[in-house]
Motif scaffolding. Structure first.
Motif, short mmCIF file in Angstrom:
data_model
loop_
_atom_site.label_atom_id
_atom_site.label_comp_id
_atom_site.label_asym_id
_atom_site.label_seq_id
_atom_site.Cartn_x
_atom_site.Cartn_y
_atom_site.Cartn_z
N GLU A 286 0.74 -1.00 0.16
CA GLU A 286 0.08 0.02 0.11
C GLU A 286 0.70 1.26 0.00
O GLU A 286 0.64 2.24 -0.51
CB GLU A 286 -1.05 0.17 1.38
N GLN A 290 0.80 4.10 -2.92
CA GLN A 290 0.54 5.33 -2.49
C GLN A 290 1.90 6.35 -2.83
O GLN A 290 1.52 7.70 -3.25
CB GLN A 290 0.51 5.60 -0.77
N LYS A 294 1.37 9.51 -5.52
CA LYS A 294 1.66 10.82 -5.15
C LYS A 294 2.80 11.30 -6.11
O LYS A 294 2.83 12.53 -6.32
CB LYS A 294 2.29 10.82 -3.78
#
Length: 329
Positions: A286, A290, A294
């Motif tokens: 995860e 992420q 980003k």
């Protein structure tokens, strides 16, 4: 041999040099393809021009898109154009500069193909022999039972029996080839003069400093993306190594070893930080998703004066009653 090494080092120095090298290789490939290509004119009035223009236009289109495909500026330009703004504003001048650099390099191989075909003249003769007025030349074979259009369409086929003991096809071919070579040399001269004027006039404009800034930031985008890709590869290697080691460790049978707890345990902070540094604290799927999310939606600001907060891992040893025995804080 030393000169060859210097040339290879230049083409491997940066992405722009690599792109130049690839474009030069494509140009040489286009010349090799043309010289190895056995062009045979159909010698039919309804197909001569269509076939010749197809041979003159279709390969350059293929070479152009191939040049766009292998050019690194293409990916950098599209990433910069399509990315969300996030924390970093977009600079249209950089996108225009990358687009211009991509087009210039991609056009090299097609222009080489077109110039070679024009200077050679065979394709031009096949395409435009029908446009020549036969009255300008003597020796027209009029005892073959063919009309003038079909005879002119057979001019590129010098082995045809109707031109036996006749210099008519040689005269027409020479005439059309002169036009073809004149057009080819004119295009080459125009491109050279245009490039020379561009190099001479560019520093005279007040916007030359803007051009330098644009070139700098376009190179920055290329280097930034390359470093990010390299860092991702290193992270993926360490991440995979830890996953594999963890898998093998989990397959071991549990063993219980009862020993008294030492009164004091020393830990090497450097070893812990080094192990954590390899993965930058990204240890879960995860977190990786992420991070990549980003990076795409919120590129970092172009400001390195701030030192980002880096979370630290602190290890605390406790006894069975929850009392702290040792901490590296």
């Amino acid at each position: 041999m030393e000169r060859l090494k210097l040339v290879l080092q230049y083409f491997q120095s940066n992405s722009e040099s690599i792109s130049n090298g690839i474009c030069i290789i494509l140009a040489l490939v286009s010349v090799k393809l043309y010289t190895s290509f056995d062009f045979n004119c159909p010698c039919l009035p309804q197909y001569n021009k269509l076939y010749s223009l197809g041979v003159m236009i279709v390969p350059p289109i293929i070479l152009f898109f191939l040049g766009v495909l292998v050019n690194r500026h293409t990916g950098v330009m599209m990433d910069e154009w399509m990315r969300p703004i996030g924390k970093r504003s977009k600079n249209p001048a950089v996108v225009k500069y990358l687009f211009s650099a991509m087009i210039q390099r991609a056009l090299l191989a097609p222009m080489v193909w077109i110039l070679v075909t024009l200077l050679d003249g065979k394709i031009f003769i096949c395409a435009f022999s029908l446009s020549v007025d036969p009255v300008l030349f003597s020796g027209l074979p009029n005892n073959t039972g063919l009309d003038v259009i079909k005879i002119m369409a057979k001019v590129p086929c010098k082995e045809d029996v109707i031109f036996t003991n006749s210099s008519f096809h040689k005269a027409v071919s020479r005439y059309v080839r002169c036009y073809s070579q004149a057009i080819g040399w004119s295009i080459l001269l125009f491109l050279i003069v245009l490039g020379a004027l561009g190099r001479l006039i560019k520093p005279c404009f007040d916007g030359h400093s803007t051009f330098l800034q644009t070139r700098y930031w376009s190179n920055y985008l290329d280097v930034e993306q390359k470093l990010f890709d390299e860092t991702c590869v290193l992270h993926a290697r360490d991440f995979a190594r830890k996953c594999v080691v963890q898998f093998f460790e989990d397959m071991r049978e549990d063993a219980i070893l009862r020993i008294p707890h030492p009164p004091f345990i020393k830990h090497s902070r450097e070893e812990l930080e080094e192990e954590e540094e390899r993965l930058h604290g990204i240890t879960k799927e995860e977190q990786v998703d992420q991070l990549l999310n980003k990076w795409y939606y919120s590129k970092p600001e172009l400001d390195v004066t701030r030192i980002a907060h880096r979370p630290r891992m602190c290890v605390t040893w406790e006894d069975r009653e929850g009392k702290t025995l040792y901490s590296d804080v």
